[in-house]
Design a protein around this motif. Structure first.
Motif, PDB file in Angstrom:
ATOM      1  N   TYR A   1      53.010  -7.306 -12.180  1.00 55.08           N
ATOM      2  CA  TYR A   1      52.291  -6.532 -11.164  1.00 55.08           C
ATOM      3  C   TYR A   1      53.242  -6.066 -10.059  1.00 55.08           C
ATOM      4  O   TYR A   1      53.198  -4.902  -9.626  1.00 55.08           O
ATOM      5  N   LEU A   2      54.109  -6.954  -9.626  1.00 54.85           N
ATOM      6  CA  LEU A   2      55.047  -6.598  -8.557  1.00 54.85           C
ATOM      7  C   LEU A   2      56.098  -5.601  -9.043  1.00 54.85           C
ATOM      8  O   LEU A   2      56.360  -4.590  -8.384  1.00 54.85           O
ATOM      9  N   ALA A   3      56.702  -5.867 -10.195  1.00 53.30           N
ATOM     10  CA  ALA A   3      57.826  -5.040 -10.665  1.00 53.30           C
ATOM     11  C   ALA A   3      57.378  -3.688 -11.200  1.00 53.30           C
ATOM     12  O   ALA A   3      58.008  -2.660 -10.914  1.00 53.30           O
ATOM     13  N   GLU A   4      56.287  -3.665 -11.968  1.00 56.21           N
ATOM     14  CA  GLU A   4      55.830  -2.397 -12.544  1.00 56.21           C
ATOM     15  C   GLU A   4      54.928  -1.631 -11.591  1.00 56.21           C
ATOM     16  O   GLU A   4      54.774  -0.416 -11.732  1.00 56.21           O
ATOM     17  N   GLY A   5      54.328  -2.331 -10.634  1.00 57.64           N
ATOM     18  CA  GLY A   5      53.424  -1.691  -9.690  1.00 57.64           C
ATOM     19  C   GLY A   5      54.059  -1.486  -8.327  1.00 57.64           C
ATOM     20  O   GLY A   5      54.689  -0.461  -8.065  1.00 57.64           O
ATOM     21  N   LEU A   6      53.914  -2.458  -7.462  1.00 60.25           N
ATOM     22  CA  LEU A   6      54.340  -2.294  -6.065  1.00 60.25           C
ATOM     23  C   LEU A   6      55.817  -1.925  -5.921  1.00 60.25           C
ATOM     24  O   LEU A   6      56.164  -0.967  -5.234  1.00 60.25           O
ATOM     25  N   ALA A   7      56.701  -2.684  -6.557  1.00 61.75           N
ATOM     26  CA  ALA A   7      58.134  -2.458  -6.361  1.00 61.75           C
ATOM     27  C   ALA A   7      58.668  -1.286  -7.187  1.00 61.75           C
ATOM     28  O   ALA A   7      59.802  -0.855  -6.969  1.00 61.75           O
ATOM     29  N   HIS A   8      57.868  -0.776  -8.113  1.00 61.95           N
ATOM     30  CA  HIS A   8      58.192   0.386  -8.970  1.00 61.95           C
ATOM     31  C   HIS A   8      59.652   0.398  -9.449  1.00 61.95           C
ATOM     32  O   HIS A   8      60.347   1.408  -9.367  1.00 61.95           O
ATOM     33  N   CYS A   9      60.089  -0.730  -9.997  1.00 56.80           N
ATOM     34  CA  CYS A   9      61.481  -0.866 -10.443  1.00 56.80           C
ATOM     35  C   CYS A   9      61.868   0.193 -11.483  1.00 56.80           C
ATOM     36  O   CYS A   9      63.007   0.668 -11.505  1.00 56.80           O
ATOM     37  N   ALA A  10      60.914   0.532 -12.355  1.00 57.58           N
ATOM     38  CA  ALA A  10      61.230   1.465 -13.440  1.00 57.58           C
ATOM     39  C   ALA A  10      61.562   2.857 -12.941  1.00 57.58           C
ATOM     40  O   ALA A  10      62.232   3.629 -13.645  1.00 57.58           O
ATOM     41  N   GLU A  11      61.111   3.219 -11.750  1.00 58.53           N
ATOM     42  CA  GLU A  11      61.365   4.569 -11.252  1.00 58.53           C
ATOM     43  C   GLU A  11      62.865   4.866 -11.164  1.00 58.53           C
ATOM     44  O   GLU A  11      63.287   6.013 -11.293  1.00 58.53           O
ATOM     45  N   CYS A  12      63.656   3.837 -10.958  1.00 58.29           N
ATOM     46  CA  CYS A  12      65.109   4.021 -10.916  1.00 58.29           C
ATOM     47  C   CYS A  12      65.791   3.505 -12.177  1.00 58.29           C
ATOM     48  O   CYS A  12      66.771   4.092 -12.634  1.00 58.29           O
ATOM     49  N   HIS A  13      65.290   2.402 -12.735  1.00 60.35           N
ATOM     50  CA  HIS A  13      66.005   1.713 -13.809  1.00 60.35           C
ATOM     51  C   HIS A  13      65.625   2.149 -15.217  1.00 60.35           C
ATOM     52  O   HIS A  13      66.145   1.595 -16.183  1.00 60.35           O
ATOM     53  N   THR A  14      64.714   3.113 -15.353  1.00 56.80           N
ATOM     54  CA  THR A  14      64.309   3.606 -16.674  1.00 56.80           C
ATOM     55  C   THR A  14      64.691   5.076 -16.801  1.00 56.80           C
ATOM     56  O   THR A  14      64.414   5.867 -15.890  1.00 56.80           O
ATOM     57  N   PRO A  15      65.305   5.473 -17.920  1.00 52.97           N
ATOM     58  CA  PRO A  15      65.678   6.888 -18.081  1.00 52.97           C
ATOM     59  C   PRO A  15      64.449   7.773 -18.228  1.00 52.97           C
ATOM     60  O   PRO A  15      63.365   7.311 -18.599  1.00 52.97           O
ATOM     61  N   ARG A  16      64.621   9.052 -17.952  1.00 55.61           N
ATOM     62  CA  ARG A  16      63.527  10.027 -18.008  1.00 55.61           C
ATOM     63  C   ARG A  16      63.801  11.075 -19.087  1.00 55.61           C
ATOM     64  O   ARG A  16      64.940  11.334 -19.440  1.00 55.61           O
ATOM     65  N   ASN A  17      62.713  11.675 -19.551  1.00 53.84           N
ATOM     66  CA  ASN A  17      62.854  12.755 -20.515  1.00 53.84           C
ATOM     67  C   ASN A  17      63.027  14.087 -19.782  1.00 53.84           C
ATOM     68  O   ASN A  17      63.122  14.126 -18.550  1.00 53.84           O
ATOM     69  N   ALA A  18      63.036  15.175 -20.526  1.00 55.50           N
ATOM     70  CA  ALA A  18      63.309  16.487 -19.942  1.00 55.50           C
ATOM     71  C   ALA A  18      62.262  16.922 -18.934  1.00 55.50           C
ATOM     72  O   ALA A  18      62.538  17.752 -18.060  1.00 55.50           O
ATOM     73  N   LEU A  19      61.054  16.370 -19.026  1.00 53.79           N
ATOM     74  CA  LEU A  19      59.983  16.728 -18.101  1.00 53.79           C
ATOM     75  C   LEU A  19      59.845  15.734 -16.942  1.00 53.79           C
ATOM     76  O   LEU A  19      58.917  15.830 -16.148  1.00 53.79           O
ATOM     77  N   GLY A  20      60.761  14.778 -16.876  1.00 55.22           N
ATOM     78  CA  GLY A  20      60.729  13.825 -15.772  1.00 55.22           C
ATOM     79  C   GLY A  20      59.845  12.623 -16.008  1.00 55.22           C
ATOM     80  O   GLY A  20      59.643  11.818 -15.099  1.00 55.22           O
ATOM     81  N   GLY A  21      59.324  12.462 -17.215  1.00 52.00           N
ATOM     82  CA  GLY A  21      58.523  11.285 -17.529  1.00 52.00           C
ATOM     83  C   GLY A  21      59.409  10.119 -17.921  1.00 52.00           C
ATOM     84  O   GLY A  21      60.491  10.299 -18.486  1.00 52.00           O
ATOM     85  N   LEU A  22      58.970   8.900 -17.625  1.00 51.22           N
ATOM     86  CA  LEU A  22      59.749   7.721 -17.971  1.00 51.22           C
ATOM     87  C   LEU A  22      59.736   7.501 -19.485  1.00 51.22           C
ATOM     88  O   LEU A  22      58.696   7.609 -20.130  1.00 51.22           O
TER      89      LEU A  22
ATOM     90  N   PRO B   1      70.802   7.460 -15.384  1.00 49.21           N
ATOM     91  CA  PRO B   1      71.762   8.152 -14.515  1.00 49.21           C
ATOM     92  C   PRO B   1      71.307   8.083 -13.059  1.00 49.21           C
ATOM     93  O   PRO B   1      70.112   8.161 -12.767  1.00 49.21           O
ATOM     94  N   ASN B   2      72.243   7.946 -12.175  1.00 48.15           N
ATOM     95  CA  ASN B   2      71.925   7.947 -10.753  1.00 48.15           C
ATOM     96  C   ASN B   2      71.652   9.390 -10.321  1.00 48.15           C
ATOM     97  O   ASN B   2      72.486  10.269 -10.544  1.00 48.15           O
ATOM     98  N   PRO B   3      70.487   9.663  -9.723  1.00 48.36           N
ATOM     99  CA  PRO B   3      70.183  11.042  -9.302  1.00 48.36           C
ATOM    100  C   PRO B   3      71.222  11.632  -8.358  1.00 48.36           C
ATOM    101  O   PRO B   3      71.370  12.843  -8.284  1.00 48.36           O
ATOM    102  N   SER B   4      71.941  10.760  -7.646  1.00 40.37           N
ATOM    103  CA  SER B   4      72.972  11.252  -6.735  1.00 40.37           C
ATOM    104  C   SER B   4      74.180  11.802  -7.490  1.00 40.37           C
ATOM    105  O   SER B   4      75.032  12.474  -6.909  1.00 40.37           O
ATOM    106  N   GLY B   5      74.246  11.497  -8.800  1.00 43.80           N
ATOM    107  CA  GLY B   5      75.392  11.928  -9.591  1.00 43.80           C
ATOM    108  C   GLY B   5      76.548  10.959  -9.554  1.00 43.80           C
ATOM    109  O   GLY B   5      77.569  11.153 -10.219  1.00 43.80           O
TER     110      GLY B   5
END
Length: 296
Positions: A194-215, A225-229
């Motif tokens: 609940y904390l990691a997948e919900g509140l802390a949204h860890c996957a938003e940074c630590h999971t790769p995305r597809n061409a449409l920005g979905g996890l 990849p780091n969005p900062s490059g």
């Protein structure tokens, strides 16, 4: 030929109507929160777990200034640059005039009070897992923070991504309400999920995305990849991260790794948030990270 044209025209109209219906912003119960008693102190812990300060404090803010959620932080992406909005209690520039149901709809459905889709730079796809009581408590806590009149900065997003209605289609494709770690687990792992997948949204940074920005849920927490490059956000599944649970718990509290290195960049902000949580919550997140499927 005329019959064919009429048929194609009718199909186009029906398709457009169906698309308009399917991409409509999700509703929310108007009486959301009825019967629940707000606890602002508990809301402060939800606020910390959700990392609200990390995104919504003004760039460069320090100390108590981080409690002023004036927004302005830029998030570069392949779709444009998004700017964190003012979510202070200011009634004009911030969310001071919002109702609790309006706040809940924004946080858990990604829909603004005037009925527009928010861009998923706002991690509502994770916050949809929030329990009603936590939403109520968070709203109460945020009313206690300082108001700021700084207007929110408009996103720098070009066509076709500036068509907000299209985000309804994005939500249909990628806003899954099931947890990535499915099945029954111990109370500790369930809390960590609940904390990691919900509140802390860890996957938003630590999971790769597809061409449409979905996890890419098949690569859950496998690094991206780091969005900062600059560099890469690491794989934190057991397939790569070999820290013990006690190592993880210590890192969440202090920022120090088992090799006596320290958290830097955005992760230093995350550690600052996690350090405010009860020890049991840090232990729950560590247990969850040991339970997720290993990805090499």
């Amino acid at each position: 030929m005329r019959g064919l044209v009429k048929t194609l025209g009718a199909c186009a109209v029906i398709g457009a109507g169906l698309g308009w219906f399917l991409t409509a912003p999700d509703p929310l119960e108007p009486a959301f929160g009825a019967g629940l008693t707000a606890d602002p102190e508990a809301g402060g812990l939800v606020f910390a777990a959700g990392g609200c300060v990390s995104c919504h404090a003004a760039p460069g803010a320090e100390g108590d200034g981080k409690q002023v959620l004036a927004g302005g932080l830029a998030f570069a992406s392949d779709f444009g640059t998004f700017y964190a909005p003012n979510i202070s209690p200011d009634p004009n520039a911030g969310i001071g005039a919002w109702s609790l149901p309006g706040f809940a709809r924004a946080v858990t459905r990604g829909v603004s009070p005037d009925g527009q889709h928010y861009y998923p730079a706002f991690p509502y796809a994770a916050y949809q897992h929030m329990q009603d009581q936590d939403v109520v408590n968070l709203f109460a806590y945020m009313q206690t923070l300082p108001a700021d009149p700084t207007p929110s900065k408009a996103h720098d997003v070009g066509f076709p991504f500036n068509i907000r209605r299209s985000l309804g289609g994005w939500k249909l494709l990628f806003m899954q309400d099931e947890f990535a770690l499915s099945g029954e687990h111990s109370p500790e792992v369930t809390r960590g999920r609940y904390l990691a997948e919900g509140l802390a949204h860890c996957a938003e940074c630590h999971t790769p995305r597809n061409a449409l920005g979905g996890l890419d849920r098949s690569q859950w927490l496998a690094g991206a990849p780091n969005p900062s490059g600059k560099g890469r956000i690491p794989n934190i599944t057991p397939g790569k991260l070999d820290w013990s649970e006690s190592d993880l718990v210590a890192y969440f509290a202090t920022g120090f790794t088992p090799d006596y290195d320290s958290a830097g960049g955005e992760m230093a902000e995350v550690v600052g948030n996690l350090a405010q949580l009860p020890q049991s919550d840090r232990e729950a997140i560590a247990a969850y990270l040991k339970a997720v499927p290993a990805v090499p």
